[in-house]
Design a protein around this motif. Sequence first.
Motif, short mmCIF file in Angstrom:
data_model
loop_
_atom_site.label_atom_id
_atom_site.label_comp_id
_atom_site.label_asym_id
_atom_site.label_seq_id
_atom_site.Cartn_x
_atom_site.Cartn_y
_atom_site.Cartn_z
N ILE A 24 0.86 -1.18 0.00
CA ILE A 24 0.00 0.00 0.00
C ILE A 24 0.90 1.23 0.00
N PHE A 25 0.65 2.13 -0.94
CA PHE A 25 1.41 3.36 -1.08
C PHE A 25 0.46 4.54 -1.10
N THR A 26 0.83 5.61 -0.41
CA THR A 26 -0.01 6.81 -0.42
C THR A 26 0.83 8.05 -0.67
N SER A 27 0.22 9.01 -1.30
CA SER A 27 0.79 10.35 -1.47
C SER A 27 -0.38 11.30 -1.38
N ILE A 28 -0.48 11.99 -0.26
CA ILE A 28 -1.65 12.81 0.02
C ILE A 28 -1.21 14.19 0.51
N LEU B 160 -0.11 19.68 5.03
CA LEU B 160 0.77 18.54 5.26
C LEU B 160 0.93 17.77 3.96
N ASP B 161 2.14 17.37 3.65
CA ASP B 161 2.42 16.52 2.50
C ASP B 161 2.78 15.15 3.09
N ILE B 162 1.87 14.19 2.95
CA ILE B 162 2.02 12.89 3.61
C ILE B 162 2.32 11.82 2.58
N LYS B 163 3.45 11.16 2.76
CA LYS B 163 3.83 10.04 1.89
C LYS B 163 4.17 8.86 2.79
N THR B 164 3.59 7.70 2.49
CA THR B 164 3.87 6.53 3.31
C THR B 164 3.59 5.26 2.53
N GLN B 165 4.11 4.17 3.02
CA GLN B 165 3.79 2.86 2.48
C GLN B 165 3.71 1.87 3.64
N TRP B 166 2.86 0.85 3.46
CA TRP B 166 2.63 -0.15 4.49
C TRP B 166 3.91 -0.93 4.76
N ASP B 167 4.24 -1.11 6.05
CA ASP B 167 5.40 -1.89 6.47
C ASP B 167 4.88 -3.25 6.93
#
Length: 90
Positions: free
Chosen positions: A53-57, A72-79
């Motif tokens: 899962i990857f997000t860029s919000i 807020l610039d939020i970038k994350t991926q599921w670990d």
Amino acid sequence: MVSYRPNPYDTLSVKLNELELTPFNNLLGNKFNITGHLTGEAYGSDLLEEPKIFTSIIANDITIAGHALGQLDIKTQWDNIDRNFPFKYT
């Protein structure tokens, strides 16, 4: 009997365009009084086995409990090891 075997290459994609956050206060019991908007994308595949899962919000005009956070610039991926989203935001 019908069986289902998910294809790990199938991808779920979600695109947000100025999603208003205020209605989510009803789900959270109005404890946080969240306001603002979300714009961005999230992609997920192999969600039942080894989720990717990857997000860029981008979150605009965010306030939480009366405290202005701005943008807020939020970038994350599921670990998959720690089973969480390690957030990186700027």
